[in-house]
Design a protein around this motif. Structure first.
Motif, short mmCIF file in Angstrom:
data_model
loop_
_atom_site.label_atom_id
_atom_site.label_comp_id
_atom_site.label_asym_id
_atom_site.label_seq_id
_atom_site.Cartn_x
_atom_site.Cartn_y
_atom_site.Cartn_z
N THR A 87 -2.47 2.07 12.98
CA THR A 87 -1.46 1.08 13.34
C THR A 87 -2.11 -0.27 13.65
OG1 THR A 87 -0.05 2.82 14.24
CG2 THR A 87 0.41 0.57 14.96
N ALA A 88 -3.20 -0.26 14.40
CA ALA A 88 -3.89 -1.52 14.72
C ALA A 88 -4.42 -2.19 13.46
CB ALA A 88 -5.03 -1.24 15.70
N LEU A 89 -4.98 -1.41 12.54
CA LEU A 89 -5.47 -1.99 11.30
C LEU A 89 -4.35 -2.57 10.45
CD1 LEU A 89 -8.18 0.64 10.28
CD2 LEU A 89 -8.55 -1.69 11.13
N SER A 90 -3.21 -1.91 10.45
CA SER A 90 -2.06 -2.41 9.69
C SER A 90 -1.54 -3.72 10.28
CB SER A 90 -0.93 -1.38 9.68
OG SER A 90 -1.33 -0.21 9.04
N GLN A 92 -3.24 -5.84 12.06
CA GLN A 92 -4.26 -6.85 11.81
C GLN A 92 -4.19 -7.34 10.37
OE1 GLN A 92 -8.24 -5.38 12.31
NE2 GLN A 92 -9.04 -7.42 12.79
N SER A 93 -3.97 -6.45 9.43
CA SER A 93 -3.87 -6.82 8.02
C SER A 93 -2.65 -7.70 7.78
CB SER A 93 -3.79 -5.57 7.17
OG SER A 93 -3.53 -5.89 5.83
N ILE A 94 -1.54 -7.37 8.41
CA ILE A 94 -0.33 -8.19 8.26
C ILE A 94 -0.55 -9.57 8.85
CG2 ILE A 94 2.06 -8.40 9.05
CD1 ILE A 94 2.24 -5.33 8.82
N ARG A 98 -0.34 -13.17 6.84
CA ARG A 98 0.54 -14.28 7.26
C ARG A 98 -0.26 -15.57 7.44
NH1 ARG A 98 4.30 -11.43 11.79
NH2 ARG A 98 5.58 -10.25 10.36
N ASP A 99 -1.46 -15.44 8.01
CA ASP A 99 -2.30 -16.61 8.22
C ASP A 99 -2.76 -17.20 6.90
OD1 ASP A 99 -1.97 -16.38 10.93
OD2 ASP A 99 -3.91 -15.37 11.26
N SER A 100 -3.06 -16.36 5.93
CA SER A 100 -3.54 -16.86 4.63
C SER A 100 -2.43 -17.53 3.84
CB SER A 100 -4.17 -15.74 3.84
OG SER A 100 -3.19 -14.81 3.42
#
Length: 102
Positions: A87-90, A92-94, A98-100
């Motif tokens: 969940t934390a990795l997901s 973080q990936s989202i 969004r930032d990119s």
């Protein structure tokens, strides 16, 4: 009559949704209770839970005394930790995506 849009639902349609939900909820609750009882028996039969006679370390409520011994408890804890990491990795990936984009 409705045209399919949520904005176009008339008061009569909303009333019937509420009435259907009012009668459907007890039926779903009874079905869930029966499923819980059958599920607990199935879990004990397939050695996922230990029966009350084996004196489990952690007893699960409404399972007739069945629960987890030390080995099953450590596996369950490992699965919870794994779920938390995924969940934390997901998340973080989202956030990176969004930032990119911005």
């Amino acid at each position: 009559m409705t045209t399919g849009s949520i904005k176009d639902i008339e008061n009569d349609d909303t009333f019937w949704f509420i009435i259907c939900g009012f009668f459907a909820f007890p039926a779903l609750a009874v079905g869930a209770g029966q499923l819980w009882a059958q599920g607990s028996d199935w879990l004990v039969e397939h050695h996922i839970l230990v029966p009350e006679s084996a004196s489990p370390m952690v007893s699960i409520p409404a399972m007739g005394g069945a629960g987890l011994d030390l080995a099953r408890l450590s596996i369950a804890a490992g699965l919870v930790v794994l779920l938390g990491v995924l969940t934390a990795l997901s998340v973080q990936s989202i956030a990176r995506r969004r930032d990119s984009i911005q």
